[in-house]
Design an enzyme around this catalytic site. Sequence first.
Site, mmCIF file in Angstrom:
data_model
loop_
_atom_site.group_PDB
_atom_site.id
_atom_site.type_symbol
_atom_site.label_atom_id
_atom_site.label_comp_id
_atom_site.label_asym_id
_atom_site.label_seq_id
_atom_site.Cartn_x
_atom_site.Cartn_y
_atom_site.Cartn_z
ATOM 1 N N SER A 31 0.830 -1.209 0.000
ATOM 2 C CA SER A 31 0.000 0.000 0.000
ATOM 3 C C SER A 31 0.864 1.257 0.000
ATOM 4 O O SER A 31 0.564 2.225 -0.706
ATOM 5 C CB SER A 31 -0.929 -0.001 1.214
ATOM 6 O OG SER A 31 -1.813 -1.104 1.175
ATOM 7 N N SER A 179 -12.618 1.938 -0.487
ATOM 8 C CA SER A 179 -12.028 3.226 -0.113
ATOM 9 C C SER A 179 -11.022 3.699 -1.155
ATOM 10 O O SER A 179 -10.657 4.878 -1.188
ATOM 11 C CB SER A 179 -11.324 3.111 1.247
ATOM 12 O OG SER A 179 -10.178 2.277 1.154
ATOM 13 N N GLN A 180 -10.582 2.787 -2.028
ATOM 14 C CA GLN A 180 -9.613 3.171 -3.064
ATOM 15 C C GLN A 180 -10.182 4.207 -4.020
ATOM 16 O O GLN A 180 -9.420 4.944 -4.642
ATOM 17 C CB GLN A 180 -9.141 1.933 -3.828
ATOM 18 C CG GLN A 180 -8.256 1.010 -3.004
ATOM 19 C CD GLN A 180 -7.886 -0.257 -3.743
ATOM 20 O OE1 GLN A 180 -8.400 -0.542 -4.824
ATOM 21 N NE2 GLN A 180 -6.997 -1.040 -3.154
ATOM 22 N N GLU A 326 -8.894 -6.561 4.928
ATOM 23 C CA GLU A 326 -7.897 -7.440 4.323
ATOM 24 C C GLU A 326 -7.341 -8.464 5.313
ATOM 25 O O GLU A 326 -6.740 -9.462 4.918
ATOM 26 C CB GLU A 326 -6.745 -6.609 3.751
ATOM 27 C CG GLU A 326 -5.951 -5.855 4.788
ATOM 28 C CD GLU A 326 -5.086 -4.759 4.173
ATOM 29 O OE1 GLU A 326 -3.884 -4.736 4.476
ATOM 30 O OE2 GLU A 326 -5.609 -3.947 3.388
#
Length: 438
Positions: A31, A179-180, A326
């Site tokens: 990330s 949320s990406q 995740e």
Amino acid sequence: MAPNTADTALWPAPHASGAVDATVHVPGSKSVTNRALVLASLASEPGWLRRPLRSRDTLLMAGALRAMGIEIEEGVGPDGTGEAWRVIPSGLRGPATVDVGNAGTVMRFLPPVSALADGPVRFDGDPRSYERPLNGVIDALRQLGARIDDDGRGALPMTVHGNGALEGGTVAIDASSSSQFVSALLLSGPRFNQGVEVRHTGTTLPSMPHIRMTVDMLRAVGAQVDTPESGGEPNVWRVSPGALLGRDLVVEPDLSNAQPFLAAALVTGGKVVVPDWPSRTTQPGDRLREIFTEMGGSCELTEYGLVFTGSGSVHGIDVDLGEVGELTPGIAAVAALADSPSTLRGVAHLRLHETDRLAALTKEINELGGDVTETADGLHIRPRRLHGGIFHTYDDHRMATAGAIIGLAVEGVQIENVATTAKTLPDFPDLWTGMLGA
């Protein structure tokens, strides 16, 4: 839901003969690496990424940016030690073709970047990438003035027709599925003529730590960002237009990828040390310290890193994982080995990840003798005595590591396509057997 048969090689998951006692050097955060690559590519001067993760997802990101004209040189850091990438923002251009693989960060973060390119950029990827939601980014970019050809699918494949700039301004999106969508617009926002104001209209917003990571990294390169936490309106983020600085950034270890190794200490009653665990971080994986302690372990954060110790008992847990979805596959694997039931909540959005993770976990654990049921927004897991068998991965790296966790305690587990772990955790099989002293 049929497993992918493209790579049906079976990996015998190692069975632990006793308590694990190991130090595991976990590679860098995916990330952080992929956000840093985007920000460095949009900067007004060159920058360094030190100790970047080299995995399928990050190499796809670097390859995509190179295709659009960014120079990314691989070598050692400015002090002459350690692997590093030098990013030289030499202008974004098309025509270009981007292979997103099945990487959410690539398929969502780069369309806004490509809208700034001088020329068309085509996006394509693995078959599963066509099924993952992209409409939040596509609709938002159209509101901001971009021209996109997607044949009305709201998904890949598609072409973004960049003209060297984007007007920007206010945009309303529903980021309930990822949320990406928010992070994608914020990362490129400083380069839009008016910056960007992102208004989330949905009722839920998963994985908030990842948005906080995006905001922190933007501020670190000189961007001005207003957020709900800094006194702004709820569910509204504003990024002002302006130049971004080139940085010398050291990438943190990927704390979510530390999960299977910490789980190994938990389920075997052993000890695992993860060096360089940060004392302050926005990574969702930091929640593992709290969650795995509640499930029966203990941890100490030292100057060297995190020391995690299992007690020999594994307890069930009732937990909302909405912000850290995740982590669900690994927690589900541990819960299947616990001494009491577990309920994992707040993760309905996992049905849209690399695979439908809730359906996949239910099917695979149950086929080993487990008792898992899907709920509207998660899983209920009643521990049962498990037996060996094939654990399918559905081209999902976190399914593979979940199967490896179960294999520590259950003899005869065979993982189909363990190579899919290369998406974010290269050399996982070697790290895993090394942890066990093999």
